[in-house]
Motif scaffolding. Sequence first.
Motif, PDB file in Angstrom:
ATOM      1  N   ILE A  51      44.074  36.505  33.844  1.00 35.40           N
ATOM      2  CA  ILE A  51      42.680  36.834  34.122  1.00 35.40           C
ATOM      3  C   ILE A  51      42.057  37.456  32.873  1.00 35.40           C
ATOM      4  CG2 ILE A  51      42.935  39.187  35.033  1.00 35.40           C
ATOM      5  CD1 ILE A  51      41.034  36.756  37.069  1.00 35.40           C
ATOM      6  N   GLY A  52      42.914  38.099  32.067  1.00 34.78           N
ATOM      7  CA  GLY A  52      42.426  38.741  30.845  1.00 34.78           C
ATOM      8  C   GLY A  52      41.729  37.782  29.901  1.00 34.78           C
ATOM      9  N   PRO A  53      42.362  36.623  29.567  1.00 37.24           N
ATOM     10  CA  PRO A  53      41.678  35.691  28.675  1.00 37.24           C
ATOM     11  C   PRO A  53      40.313  35.247  29.180  1.00 37.24           C
ATOM     12  CG  PRO A  53      43.960  35.108  28.870  1.00 37.24           C
ATOM     13  CD  PRO A  53      43.746  36.246  29.801  1.00 37.24           C
ATOM     14  N   ILE A  54      40.147  35.188  30.527  1.00 38.89           N
ATOM     15  CA  ILE A  54      38.819  34.832  31.037  1.00 38.89           C
ATOM     16  C   ILE A  54      37.822  35.912  30.634  1.00 38.89           C
ATOM     17  CG2 ILE A  54      37.487  34.328  33.109  1.00 38.89           C
ATOM     18  CD1 ILE A  54      39.975  33.305  34.410  1.00 38.89           C
ATOM     19  N   PHE A  55      38.236  37.170  30.827  1.00 36.29           N
ATOM     20  CA  PHE A  55      37.395  38.286  30.390  1.00 36.29           C
ATOM     21  C   PHE A  55      37.128  38.171  28.901  1.00 36.29           C
ATOM     22  CE2 PHE A  55      38.466  40.568  34.283  1.00 36.29           C
ATOM     23  CZ  PHE A  55      37.303  41.252  34.516  1.00 36.29           C
ATOM     24  N   GLY A  56      38.210  37.914  28.153  1.00 41.58           N
ATOM     25  CA  GLY A  56      38.087  37.839  26.692  1.00 41.58           C
ATOM     26  C   GLY A  56      37.102  36.764  26.280  1.00 41.58           C
ATOM     27  N   ALA A  57      37.187  35.590  26.937  1.00 41.96           N
ATOM     28  CA  ALA A  57      36.259  34.497  26.605  1.00 41.96           C
ATOM     29  C   ALA A  57      34.832  34.914  26.916  1.00 41.96           C
ATOM     30  CB  ALA A  57      36.631  33.244  27.394  1.00 41.96           C
ATOM     31  N   ALA A  58      34.640  35.572  28.072  1.00 44.96           N
ATOM     32  CA  ALA A  58      33.292  36.015  28.434  1.00 44.96           C
ATOM     33  C   ALA A  58      32.770  36.996  27.405  1.00 44.96           C
ATOM     34  CB  ALA A  58      33.308  36.651  29.821  1.00 44.96           C
TER      35      ALA A  58
END
Lengths: 380, 497
Positions: free
Chosen positions: A301-308
């Motif tokens: 889920i972290g990379p999704i946050f990171g991409a956002a």
Amino acid sequence: MADIALKTKINQKSWFKSERGFLIFIAVMLAFPFVLNLITGTGLNEGITKFWQGQFIIFFIMAVFAMSYDLLIGYGGILSFGHAASFGGGAYTFALLMKHWAPNFIKNTPIVIGNTDITMIVVLLIVLLAVFLVSILIGLMFAVTSIRLKGTYFAMLTLALSTALYIIIKSTDLHQWTGADEGLHGVPLPVWLNPTQNRLTVYLISLAFLVLSYFLMKRFVSSPTGHIVIANRENEDRMRMIGYNPVTFRTIVFVFASIFAGLAGALYSIWNMSATPTMMSVVTTVNALIMVIIGGMGTLIGPIFGAAISQVIQQFFYTWFGARWPLVFGLLFIFIVMFVPYGIVGTYRMHAFNLRRLRERLYKPFSRKDESPEEEKTSG
Amino acid sequence: MDRRNKRILQTTLIIVVVLGIIVSLYLYAGQRAFVSTIFSGLTLGSLFFLVAAGLTLIFGLMDVLNFAHGSMFMLGAYIGWQFYTNPTFIFGVAPLALAFGTGVMFISVLKPYLIAWNLTPRMQKLLPTIAYILAAVVIVFAVLGFDILGLANTAMVAMTTTTVGNPLAEISPQEPLAEFWIRPVLMMLGGLLIAFGSSKPGDKTQYAPKENLGKAMLLPAILLVVTVVSIFIRESAPVSVLLMNGNIRFLLSILVSVAFGFVFGAVIEIILIRPLYARPTFIILMTLGLSYVIRELVQFLWDPLTYQMARPPLFAMPGKAASIGEWLQNGNSTIDILGATVPTYRLFIIALGIVMFALVTLLMTKTRLGMIIRAGVQDPEMVEAMGINVKSVFTLVFALGVALATLGGIGAAPFLPVQPLMGDAYQTQGLITVVIGGMGSYVGAFVGAMILGMARAFGDYFALKLSLSPAIAEASTVIIMVIVLLTRPQGLFGSKE
């Protein structure tokens, strides 16, 4: 890292509860274009609604790419600088086939069922299958090199391999096919898939792709195979001793991550209607790496946050700091690497227990008196 | 067949194959093309060696893969170019940078005292954080209102040193000393605070002997003196440097670049890399971020443009010299060697590479430091157990590696366009060189660099002859690397782990 394994166990028990956040995210993202349209009233395919859909499409695609990189670096513990090869490979396969093969095929062999012409769909399926196969091949290529090399040597070899691919894709000898420096532009797409004419379709497709990838990857890392991949990261020699071949599982995670990266690349070339050498360069890998680090390694889920976040940063830092915004971004990145090494999600999970206690304390300021002093000691 | 015979057979085979390749290339290309290709190969090889030597030493000793090495190469080129073209910027910023560096270097003096403090674990965590935040505030105050962009733009102002009088008369004057002195003082305070934070006060697990204080004080003391001098010569020095002979100025710019690389490397190691030794992957990520920051900083200061540094007078005169004596007398730009026309500046780069190889060899084999480094490559913990402060050796080696990279940068500056991405290609080739030569082996770095340089040069030659794109030459180095890795994973001169 042990808390991840624990968490996956809980996941299987109460799936809805643990995926609550992501499900809310899906609902919000589904409603987003319509709500924005209601507020601004410009129409779904125009003005600011269209612009934000475009921003979110890039975010969805980059999120999948970053998640697939997280599979490698966070779960597999493999530092590869060649992940952009899969991304760019997918993009180039899609663009090449759509541009040089599909037009002739559509003209010569129309496929009709009843009264509907399904040639385009068949073509798209074939092209996506090709993307799939190419990604598997690229994943295998990196996996094969990892048989003999480990750690830093491997990182350097992946760097060199992806540089070699980048050089080949940029070379002027292949100009008539790949367009050399400029890349392939104007990839022919049917009207319903064209991001300028029908952006909402592309938006929904990318969202569906993100959701599907997330659940597939989540399933993968919580499966027995995924557990072995994680165990490999922790102690390869011990896994070998128990009787698992680390190379097999490295190959599996490489191919799995490569497929998602390749499909993300294909989708990115749909969105851009082009494939450029930059997609294959190390810069793209480093972008994914930055997203993973910001969000937190080994969290998905972290990379999704990171991409956002990196998408938002790209939007706003430019207006705040001018053309040299990457300077601020780079300093921020160093700060995160030095002081918040587990990223946003990882740090949150580390402190989740303390945060919950804090919340309870704030809600019930006087309940602390009821607790016995021993409990206070052990939990703190 | 016993092992020795096998080894002899292998060596003979390799020599025969290499000789065969050389002779067939000679016969194929003809003497003129062969000689000029050999010289461009040697030039590239020398530059690759300067990049790879630092990389291989740093990696071999500290297991740190420095992805910012290319950026440091580039930074060296920029510093040298600035100093050669117009040193106003260098002399204007030097007091601040040197003051900061001096403050940070005082860590070696502070540490033995700080770690002896008795502090609660809570304070041990809190104090460095407070120190870092204070340092950030102090540094912001130190540079607030400092016209750094105006200084950086001075080099763009066209300059002629031939005119009599003050060549910098048109440039606006800088802050008066009465206002300026507070900035270096604050910068030094910031550096001291960072040194305080990263020396981990109260941490009893750290080891720093008080006996070596005299030695440890040497570097900070020298830096302190240099800083004070730099504050006073800030405005007068650029003019006197510009009035010097071009060759001497170039030599000075090389020295400045190397000194900058040394201090910069040491500061980077102390501030950014030291706290991360416990998490090796994050060092790679940190250096990636660092290279990003350096590149953007350079674009911020000097705009994302391409500059061409003028060649020093010794290599500038148009026309071909027939012999080395004639070249040294007239300063021709090209020279005739065995019928081929070779730019004289290339000879300089080749000489630089070979001299540096000789110096590194001397350092590694004849000095105590080299002995420690060689032992550290094998087993750093054992060296520490012998009572040697490996941490300070790490700093020294990192600083030396960065200094070699900046030397490569300034060496390449008159020969390559000076631009923010100039180091990236050299970094990739340097990494490949290190893999081919074997990590931690400087001889391997030299041999690997020469092999790669030749491959690139002959690849370019064949690409031109067969009318292909230069991509072949670039890809050929990767192919060599893959072949070496598959047959000898530890590299040509690497030791087996």
